[in-house]
Each structure stands twice: as structure tokens, then as C-alpha cells.
Design an enzyme around this catalytic site. Structure first.
Site, PDB file in Angstrom:
ATOM      1  N   ARG A  10     -14.769   3.576   1.454  1.00  0.00           N
ATOM      2  CA  ARG A  10     -13.408   4.596   2.377  1.00  0.00           C
ATOM      3  C   ARG A  10     -12.144   3.566   1.536  1.00  0.00           C
ATOM      4  NH1 ARG A  10     -12.161   0.442   4.150  1.00  0.00           N
ATOM      5  NH2 ARG A  10     -11.197   1.898   5.024  1.00  0.00           N
ATOM      6  N   GLN A  69     -12.461   1.283  11.506  1.00  0.00           N
ATOM      7  CA  GLN A  69     -12.337   0.541  10.604  1.00  0.00           C
ATOM      8  C   GLN A  69     -11.853  -1.564  11.074  1.00  0.00           C
ATOM      9  OE1 GLN A  69     -11.091   3.489  10.781  1.00  0.00           O
ATOM     10  NE2 GLN A  69     -11.682   4.904   9.132  1.00  0.00           N
ATOM     11  N   ASP A 104      -3.008   5.888   1.655  1.00  0.00           N
ATOM     12  CA  ASP A 104      -3.613   6.714   0.936  1.00  0.00           C
ATOM     13  C   ASP A 104      -3.164   7.751   0.188  1.00  0.00           C
ATOM     14  OD1 ASP A 104      -4.758   6.363   4.161  1.00  0.00           O
ATOM     15  OD2 ASP A 104      -6.601   6.911   2.511  1.00  0.00           O
ATOM     16  N   ARG A 151     -12.952  14.560  -0.796  1.00  0.00           N
ATOM     17  CA  ARG A 151     -12.103  14.060   0.691  1.00  0.00           C
ATOM     18  C   ARG A 151     -10.852  14.486   0.033  1.00  0.00           C
ATOM     19  NH1 ARG A 151     -11.872   8.578   3.305  1.00  0.00           N
ATOM     20  NH2 ARG A 151     -11.344   9.265   5.858  1.00  0.00           N
ATOM     21  N   ASN A 205      -1.231   7.239   5.433  1.00  0.00           N
ATOM     22  CA  ASN A 205      -2.334   6.181   5.767  1.00  0.00           C
ATOM     23  C   ASN A 205      -3.298   6.663   7.327  1.00  0.00           C
ATOM     24  OD1 ASN A 205      -3.672   3.822   4.595  1.00  0.00           O
ATOM     25  ND2 ASN A 205      -2.476   2.245   6.826  1.00  0.00           N
ATOM     26  N   LYS A 206      -4.434   5.482   8.154  1.00  0.00           N
ATOM     27  CA  LYS A 206      -5.130   5.803   8.775  1.00  0.00           C
ATOM     28  C   LYS A 206      -4.551   5.975  10.021  1.00  0.00           C
ATOM     29  CE  LYS A 206      -8.317   5.913   8.525  1.00  0.00           C
ATOM     30  NZ  LYS A 206      -9.064   7.165   8.802  1.00  0.00           N
TER      31      LYS A 206
HETATM   32  O1  MRU Z   1     -10.178   6.462   6.373  1.00  0.00           O
HETATM   33  P1  MRU Z   1     -10.334   5.744   5.052  1.00  0.00           P
HETATM   34  O2  MRU Z   1     -10.954   4.343   6.156  1.00  0.00           O
HETATM   35  O3  MRU Z   1     -10.884   5.932   4.186  1.00  0.00           O
HETATM   36  O4  MRU Z   1      -9.629   5.472   5.530  1.00  0.00           O
HETATM   37  C1  MRU Z   1      -9.023   4.094   4.992  1.00  0.00           C
HETATM   38  C2  MRU Z   1      -6.684   3.873   5.126  1.00  0.00           C
HETATM   39  O5  MRU Z   1      -5.893   4.562   5.807  1.00  0.00           O
HETATM   40  C3  MRU Z   1      -6.610   2.779   4.459  1.00  0.00           C
HETATM   41  O6  MRU Z   1      -5.697   2.513   4.910  1.00  0.00           O
HETATM   42  C4  MRU Z   1      -6.304   2.413   3.252  1.00  0.00           C
HETATM   43  O7  MRU Z   1      -6.989   4.401   2.108  1.00  0.00           O
HETATM   44  C5  MRU Z   1      -5.429   1.837   2.038  1.00  0.00           C
HETATM   45  S1  MRU Z   1      -6.869   0.733   1.770  1.00  0.00           S
HETATM   46  C6  MRU Z   1      -6.317   0.077   0.748  1.00  0.00           C
END
Ligand code: MRU
Length: 349
Positions: A49, A199, A240, A92, A250-251
Site C-alpha cells: 500500500r 498505518q 495519493d 485500487r 490522502n489518507k
Molecule cells: O490506503 P493506503 O495505506 O494505501 O494509503 C496511503 C496514503 O494515504 C499515503 O499517505 C499516500 O499513499 C502517500 S505514500 C508515500
């Protein structure tokens, strides 16, 4: 992968080995991928991820499928490869690095229409290796540029994991922190636990501890209080997808942190490679936001704490409007102020 002991992605000569991020840090085990569908599953199930890491994994997925199909007739080979590209693209939806890496792999295949399957498979593997190597180089450069924004003694809040585990190495947001520490600055990191997939608690806290970087874990809901006490000097997160006007996905939870940072006059930085920038979308409301399974919210692994059958919403990402972002750190330069003109000037083709 940076100075951490565990590699996010590793090519073992025949297969892609992915550290299983569902079970870190309790267990360190690898999942082997032998074809595109193994990689699709690994991305969908969060074995791997983080936006740049899933782009790299998808590129290897194309190469693996090409190797797998290389003994078939050229026409079947090309059709099989196209089908694999489609399946990987659907694994995804939010991180644009996935589509970016697949477009690059497709272009590599199309640039050699007459190459025999086995030789094209090798060329695609070389391309996947290049994508991974370039990701590390971009993170190193972002680290240098971003470290200039971090003063000695800064207390930084980060959300989710934008570290070596989310990339081919070094990390984006954590890459900036690593580079600042490498440059001799003292940095203290507050890691949001990042509900529901944790995470921050599982991956960021573990990664930074491995590197000996000072880190304190907090519940997501504690961020505002610590800001109000003056205990946080800056926020730095990954991304993202960053669209043309600078709006940033982002997350989930990132938007709340950005609002809190603005309320307390704290700079809010985004660190992301140019492969995360999607200039084809005008504003953040166009970004597809993934909704994930209810079970991520009602419990963790075998444990469930919510009443059976409860209704759940589980958006995995949110969008932070550009006006809340102080600067975007890319490998080509720092976008500041964050607006379409500056973003196109630095990240445009
Ligand atoms: O759902 P995830 O764990 O893939 O989400 C990841 C994030 O939101 C990160 O902050 C983003 O991908 C940047 S990673 C360098």
C-alpha cells in the site's frame, strides 16, 4: 529501501516479493507474486500500500504477466498483456501512481510492436526496475528539498504512512524527515495512529523506530489538543493524487489535520513525486475516493468491537483543498504558493 532492514518490494530473480503490510510490525513475512493476478490481490488486500509502492508493484505485475505469457503466440501475448493491464488498473482507484505506472508500461510495450514476447518481457522487467529506482531517486531529491523547510528542533506531525514502506525506498513525507535527520537536524515526529487501518501506529512508528528517529504515537483525535498546547510546529503528509488546482487526496483524516493546522497557524506540507500529480482533473471533487470494507472499522483482524450488522461508512481517503496546503514538495521543486499556475510550472510535462 533506505536504512530500514525490511524491503517493501524485492525482485528475487523470478518473482516479486512484497513485505506483508497487513501484519507488520507483529510479523515480518513476505508474499510472493508470480503473475499479474497475484499483484492485483496484493494491492487490493493491502499487502502492499502507499501510492508510489502500488505503482511500482503494478509495474512488476505487468512484467510478471509478460514473462508468464511469453511462450504463447505473439497475438495472444499482446491480448493477455492488455487484459492484465486492465485488471491491475482496477485494483485500487484513488492513488494515480497506479495508472501512471501502468501507462508507462503500456507505452513501453507499444513502442516495440514487433519485439518477440520473451524479449519484450525482459524489456518490461527492465522498465519496472527503472520505475522503482526512479522512485527512490525522486524521494531522495524531495528529501533534500523538503529538509530545507524543517528547522533544527522541529516537532512534526504526520498522518498515515508515507515512508519507505509506501514507496520503493526512503519515503516521501518520512523521506523529508529522514533527510532532515541525515543533515544533522533534530526532529521529533508525532505519528497519528491513522484509524482504521493503523498505518501510523503499525508502520510509521515501526519504520521510524528502526531508523532511530524520535517518534511519539498519538491517537488521531489528540492532534488538535497537542496543537493547542503548542507542541507541534509543522505537519507533513504524503499524497495519493494531487489535481490541477492543488487539491490533494490522502489518507482519511488528512483533511481534519489540515483544518486544525490552519486553525493553529501551523504549516501543512505535502510531499509527493510528480507521478502523484494528475493535471487531467481540475479539482478535488473529481477524485475517485475508495470505500473499503466495514470490517476495517468494526474491528481489527480477528477482533470485532462493534455490534454485529451495524451500518458503516469507510471512505479510505479524503481531499484537502489547496488553500490549506502551505507547500507541495516534489522532486522537481517546491510548489509554493499552491495554485494551478505554480503546480503546472513545476510538475507539468
Ligand atoms: O490506503 P493506503 O495505506 O494505501 O494509503 C496511503 C496514503 O494515504 C499515503 O499517505 C499516500 O499513499 C502517500 S505514500 C508515500
Amino acid at each position: 529501501m533506505s536504512s530500514s532492514r525490511v524491503a517493501t518490494l524485492r525482485w528475487d530473480g523470478a518473482r516479486l516479493q512484497l513485505v506483508d503490510q497487513r501484519v507488520l510490525p507483529m510479523e515480518e513475512r513476505y508474499v510472493a507474486c508470480a503473475n499479474a493476478d497475484d499483484v492485483v490481490r496484493a494491492i487490493r488486500d493491502m499487502v502492499v500500500r502507499g501510492a508510489p509502492a502500488i505503482g511500482c508493484a503494478a509495474a512488476y505485475g505487468v512484467a510478471l504477466e509478460a514473462m508468464h505469457l511469453s511462450s504463447t503466440h505473439a497475438r495472444h501475448f499482446r491480448a493477455g498483456l492488455d487484459a492484465a493491464l486492465e485488471r491491475l488498473a482496477g485494483s485500487r482507484p484513488t492513488a494515480v501512481n497506479l495508472a501512471w505506472a501502468l501507462a508507462r508500461m503500456r507505452a513501453r510495450a507499444q513502442a516495440a510492436p514487433d519485439l518477440e514476447p520473451a524479449r519484450l518481457a525482459q524489456a518490461l522487467l527492465d522498465e519496472a526496475h527503472a520505475i522503482a529506482a526512479e522512485d527512490v531517486a525522486a524521494n531522495r531529491r524531495m528529501g533534500e528539498l523538503g529538509a530545507a523547510l524543517i528547522e533544527d528542533g522541529t516537532r512534526v506531525l504526520t498522518h498515515c504512512n508515507a515512508g519507505a514502506l509506501a514507496t520503493a525506498g526512503h519515503g516521501t513525507a518520512l523521506g523529508v524527515i529522514r533527510s532532515a535527520v541525515e543533515a544533522g537536524k533534530r526532529v521529533h515526529v508525532f505519528a497519528d495512529e491513522t484509524r482504521p487501518f493503523l498505518q501510523g501506529a503499525r508502520l510509521t512508528a515501526w519504520e521510524l523506530r528502526q531508523d532511530g528517529i524520535d517518534v511519539t504515537l498519538i491517537a488521531d483525535v489528540a492532534a488538535g489538543y497537542l496543537m493547542s498546547l503548542g507542541e507541534i510546529d509543522a505537519v507533513i503528509v504524503g499524497a495519493d493524487r494531487i489535481v490541477a488546482n492543488g487539491d490533494t487526496a490522502n489518507k482519511i483524516g488528512t483533511y481534519s489535520v489540515a483544518v486544525l493546522a490552519r486553525r493553529h497557524g501551523i504549516p501543512f506540507y505535502v510531499a509527493a513525486p510528480v507521478s502523484t500529480v494528475d493535471l487531467s482533473l481540475r479539482s478535488g471533487d473529481r477524485i475517485p475516493i475508495e470505500e473499503r470494507a466495514a470490517a476495517e472499522v468494526t474491528g481489527f483482524r480477528e477482533t470485532s468491537w462493534a455490534p454485529a450488522g451495524i451500518g458503516v461508512r469507510n471512505p479510505a481517503f479524503d481531499v484537502t483543498p489547496a488553500e490549506l496546503v502551505s507547500a507541495i514538495i516534489t522532486e522537481r521543486g517546491v510548489v509554493c504558493p499552491v495554485n494551478e499556475r505554480e503546480l503546472r510550472r513545476i510538475a507539468g510535462a
